[in-house]
Design an enzyme around this catalytic site. Structure first.
Site, PDB file in Angstrom:
ATOM      1  N   TYR A  16       0.839  -1.203   0.000  1.00 33.32           N
ATOM      2  CA  TYR A  16       0.000   0.000   0.000  1.00 33.32           C
ATOM      3  C   TYR A  16       0.875   1.255   0.000  1.00 33.32           C
ATOM      4  O   TYR A  16       0.657   2.179  -0.782  1.00 33.32           O
ATOM      5  CB  TYR A  16      -0.941  -0.002   1.218  1.00 33.32           C
ATOM      6  CG  TYR A  16      -1.741   1.265   1.327  1.00 33.32           C
ATOM      7  CD1 TYR A  16      -2.795   1.521   0.453  1.00 33.32           C
ATOM      8  CD2 TYR A  16      -1.442   2.222   2.289  1.00 33.32           C
ATOM      9  CE1 TYR A  16      -3.518   2.694   0.528  1.00 33.32           C
ATOM     10  CE2 TYR A  16      -2.157   3.407   2.373  1.00 33.32           C
ATOM     11  CZ  TYR A  16      -3.194   3.633   1.490  1.00 33.32           C
ATOM     12  OH  TYR A  16      -3.905   4.808   1.567  1.00 33.32           O
ATOM     13  N   GLU A  38     -11.173   5.180   4.976  1.00 29.79           N
ATOM     14  CA  GLU A  38     -10.599   6.013   6.041  1.00 29.79           C
ATOM     15  C   GLU A  38     -11.566   6.152   7.209  1.00 29.79           C
ATOM     16  O   GLU A  38     -11.147   6.188   8.362  1.00 29.79           O
ATOM     17  CB  GLU A  38     -10.207   7.390   5.513  1.00 29.79           C
ATOM     18  CG  GLU A  38      -9.007   7.392   4.586  1.00 29.79           C
ATOM     19  CD  GLU A  38      -7.682   7.052   5.259  1.00 29.79           C
ATOM     20  OE1 GLU A  38      -7.611   6.959   6.513  1.00 29.79           O
ATOM     21  OE2 GLU A  38      -6.706   6.877   4.522  1.00 29.79           O
ATOM     22  N   TRP A  46      -4.696   0.831  10.044  1.00 34.22           N
ATOM     23  CA  TRP A  46      -4.863   0.755   8.603  1.00 34.22           C
ATOM     24  C   TRP A  46      -4.647  -0.678   8.132  1.00 34.22           C
ATOM     25  O   TRP A  46      -5.263  -1.126   7.169  1.00 34.22           O
ATOM     26  CB  TRP A  46      -3.920   1.742   7.909  1.00 34.22           C
ATOM     27  CG  TRP A  46      -4.202   1.860   6.446  1.00 34.22           C
ATOM     28  CD1 TRP A  46      -3.375   1.516   5.428  1.00 34.22           C
ATOM     29  CD2 TRP A  46      -5.402   2.334   5.820  1.00 34.22           C
ATOM     30  NE1 TRP A  46      -3.987   1.746   4.204  1.00 34.22           N
ATOM     31  CE2 TRP A  46      -5.240   2.257   4.423  1.00 34.22           C
ATOM     32  CE3 TRP A  46      -6.614   2.822   6.311  1.00 34.22           C
ATOM     33  CZ2 TRP A  46      -6.217   2.639   3.519  1.00 34.22           C
ATOM     34  CZ3 TRP A  46      -7.588   3.207   5.396  1.00 34.22           C
ATOM     35  CH2 TRP A  46      -7.377   3.110   4.019  1.00 34.22           C
TER      36      TRP A  46
END
Length: 181
Positions: A16, A38, A46
């Protein structure tokens, strides 16, 4: 070169970090997906969101705003039973609300045009030397958060928006010397 410390914590985060984070994104559907993810990340890592991203894409119809906007309470109930995703009723409901708000915004000017106008079409490239120099929010994220809320978006506080701006490449906070910068 020194990569951003968080970006090498796991293989998923490395991919990512290297391939997506901080890269300018203009596709409205991908921007919508990132904004939604988000919101799910708030209060979690995350890494957790990335592991569940495929299931989120399936459950939210590849984050097509038109399709998500048509989701009903029955769809939310179905999603609440899916252990593959983060099952927070408020966040699930707000995803549908945000799809509806996005459609209204798209009718006026386009989500990507709206977002990129805040930075005059050019990414803000910061030069942090350490992770501690990267803020959790900024005057820009506060301004965008306030405007999105006026437009009917939910769960878009300034910290979530700052993280979104980083992920979407409107703000580049890769550390000085990061190979992905």
């Amino acid at each position: 070169m020194t990569d951003c410390p968080w970006g090498s914590a796991t293989p998923e985060l490395q991919i990512y970090h290297d391939q997506e984070w901080g890269k300018p994104q203009y596709d409205p559907q991908k921007l919508f997906e990132l904004l939604c993810l988000e919101t799910y990340q708030a209060g979690l890592s995350w890494q957790t969101v990335l592991k569940k991203r495929t299931a989120f894409r399936e459950d939210f119809l590849q984050f097509d705003p038109q399709s998500v906007a048509k989701m009903t309470d029955a769809d939310i109930e179905r999603l609440m039973q899916d252990p593959r995703i983060i099952r927070n009723r408020l966040k699930l409901t707000d995803t549908v609300i945000n799809a509806r708000a996005l459609i209204e915004l798209e009718a006026i000017e386009g989500f990507e045009t709206y977002l990129w106008s805040f930075v005059e079409g050019q990414p803000i490239v910061n030069q942090p030397l350490t992770a501690s120099e990267v803020p959790a929010q900024s005057a820009l994220s506060q301004r965008i958060s306030k405007d999105l809320k006026k437009r009917g978006f939910k769960f878009v506080g300034p910290t979530i928006i700052y993280s979104f701006l980083q992920g979407a490449g409107l703000i580049n906070d890769h550390l000085v010397g990061c190979s992905a910068k």
